[in-house]
Design an enzyme around this catalytic site. Sequence first.
Site, mmCIF file in Angstrom:
data_model
loop_
_atom_site.group_PDB
_atom_site.id
_atom_site.type_symbol
_atom_site.label_atom_id
_atom_site.label_comp_id
_atom_site.label_asym_id
_atom_site.label_seq_id
_atom_site.Cartn_x
_atom_site.Cartn_y
_atom_site.Cartn_z
ATOM 1 C CG ASP A 12 -0.253 0.048 2.541
ATOM 2 O OD1 ASP A 12 1.005 0.003 2.574
ATOM 3 O OD2 ASP A 12 -0.949 0.097 3.579
ATOM 4 C CG ASP A 50 7.103 10.894 22.271
ATOM 5 O OD1 ASP A 50 8.046 11.179 21.508
ATOM 6 O OD2 ASP A 50 6.052 11.557 22.327
ATOM 7 C CD GLU A 106 11.615 12.656 22.390
ATOM 8 O OE1 GLU A 106 11.702 13.281 21.330
ATOM 9 O OE2 GLU A 106 10.561 12.591 23.033
ATOM 10 C CG ASP A 150 3.600 -3.315 6.148
ATOM 11 O OD1 ASP A 150 4.636 -4.014 6.165
ATOM 12 O OD2 ASP A 150 2.858 -3.219 5.151
#
Length: 539
Positions: A37, A214, A273, A41
Site C-alpha cells: 500500500d 516519548d 527521550e 508496516d
Amino acid sequence: MTEVALHPSARTTATRWWRDAVIYQVYVRSFADGNGDGVGDLLGVRSRLRYLADLGVDAIWLTPFYPSPMADFGYDVADYRDVDPIFGSLADARALIDDAHRHGLKIIVDVVPNHTSDEHPWFLAALAAGPGSPERERYIFRHGRGTTGELPPNDWESIFGGPAWTRVADGQWYLHLFAPQQPDLNWEHPEVHEEFADVLRFWLDLGVDGFRIDVAHGMVKAPGLPDVGHTGQVRMIGTEVVPYFDQDGVHEIHRSWRRILDSYDGERIGVAEAWAPTPRRLADYVRPDELHQAFNFHFLTTPWDAAGFRTVIDESLRTAGLVGAPSTWVLSNHDVKRHVTRYGGGELGLRRARAAALLMLALPGSAYIYQGEELGLPEVLDLPEEYLRDPQRLRAPDSGRDGCRVPLPWTATGEPPYGFAPPGIYESWLPMPGEWRDLSVEAQLRDETSMLVLYRAALAIRRGRPDLGDGPLGWLDGPPGTLAFSRGGSFACLVNMTSEWVEIGAAPGTPLLASDPQAGHGDPVRLPPDSATWWDIGR
C-alpha cells in the site's frame, strides 16, 4: 593520557546488554512495505530482519504502530494495546517480536505517555462529560482568562506553533504541548498512572525488551501552570529547552516504571527521550533506580568541530558516570535533518558522516543508528508540496521533518521506490529521489567502499573487541583540530575534523578500519581531511 573514570556500579554491570548495545531505529512507515500500500508496516520489518542481523546491531527500536488518526504519524495514540491496520495486526506484532528474538535481536517499542490522540476513548468521554466531570480530570482542562474566558489560561506555546491551548464548545480550554489533536494527560490523576503501568505490562508480557519513552521530560507540568513570558523563540524540541518541561516530578514516574521493568526477566529497559538544559539534568533520568538510558541530544547537535565534540564527550561521560549509567550517542533520528546534510551535504557531508560513524561507534556506551544513515542517505529537501504533512511545519516551513522520513531504497533496479514495496508497486507515501538507486542496499553491498560496508565492518569490529562498547576512554595527544583517544589500552581512534591533511607521525599500531581509503598509509602517517581511523595498538 587522561582517562574518564567510571562510577563503581558500572564495573559490576558492564555485561548488561543495554550498556553497550547498538540500537537501530526503525521508522516503521518508511522502512519496508510488506502489503503493497506504499506505507511501511510490521510485515515489512519482519521481511528485513536478516538485513538488520547481518548489519550487526543488537536491538531494534520501533516507532509507534498503535491505532491512530495519524495527525502526528502515530505519536497521537488512540489505543495503546493494539496495532493500527495500516501497520498490520496484533498478531503481526507478536510474530515480529518472536522473529526478532530468533535473529538475536531485541525489540524496543515506543510508548507515548505525555498525550493521547483526541480520538482516544478517554478524551471523547471528557468532551462529552463536560466541565467538572471525573472524565475531564484525566486531562488538563481549564477556564480561560479574559472577560468571558476568551483568552487561553496561560501563555504557553505549542512545540508545533501557536498557543498550547484549544477551546472546546462549552468554553473550557485543554492543554496540548504539541498538536491540538494531542491533548496532554494529567499525571496528577491516579488513573493515568494505573493505565500506563498496565500498558507497559501488556507489551512486556508479549515479550518486548524495553520502551523508548516519548517526551519523558514532559508529563509533569509546572505547579499552577504559570506564565513563562513569551520570547517568541519556543521552537522545535532540540533547538531550545522549553521552560515548562523537565519538572522534577517526572522522576517518580520513571522510578515506578523501573520497578515494573525490573520485575521481568531479561533486563528489560527504559530509554528516555528527554531534552534537558544541561547534561547534568539529563543524567537525573538514568540514576540507578530510574531509566537505563537517555538520548544524548547534546552530541547530536554539536557542530563539526573537534573542540566542541571533545567538550560534549567529556561532559556526557562525566555526568553519566556520576550516576553509574552508560552514555548514549546518536547522530540522527526521525525528528532532525539527516546528518549528511547537517554536516555540509554532498561529498563533504558524506565524508564527515563516514568519519562521524567511526567516532560514534568507538565511544563508550550505547549507540543509536537511524535507519538509512548506514546508507549515507541525505535529507530530501525538494519534496513536492502536496506530500508535506508534518504538523511541525505550522511553525516554520523549513522545520518540517518529512525530508528525513523518506522510505529506504533496497534494490538497484527499476524505478523508485527501489524495493521498498513489493514488485509492481511504484509509489510510496513519500516519493523517493531517482538518484537513490545508487544508495540502495543492493548497490552498496556490491561496493567495497560504500557507507553500508563501512558500517558493517565497524559493527563487526566493535562486537569482536572487548575494549569497545562499555568501559573507559583515555584521551591521547593529537594535532590541533583532531580527536585521538584509546579504549582499553589496545584500541585507538583518530579523527581529523579539519579541512587539511594532518600528519600524526609514526603509525600508532596496526590499521583496523578507515573512513577514507587514503588514511593511515605512509611514513609518517597522514590523515585526509574529515576522516577517522581505527587502530590496534595492543602491546
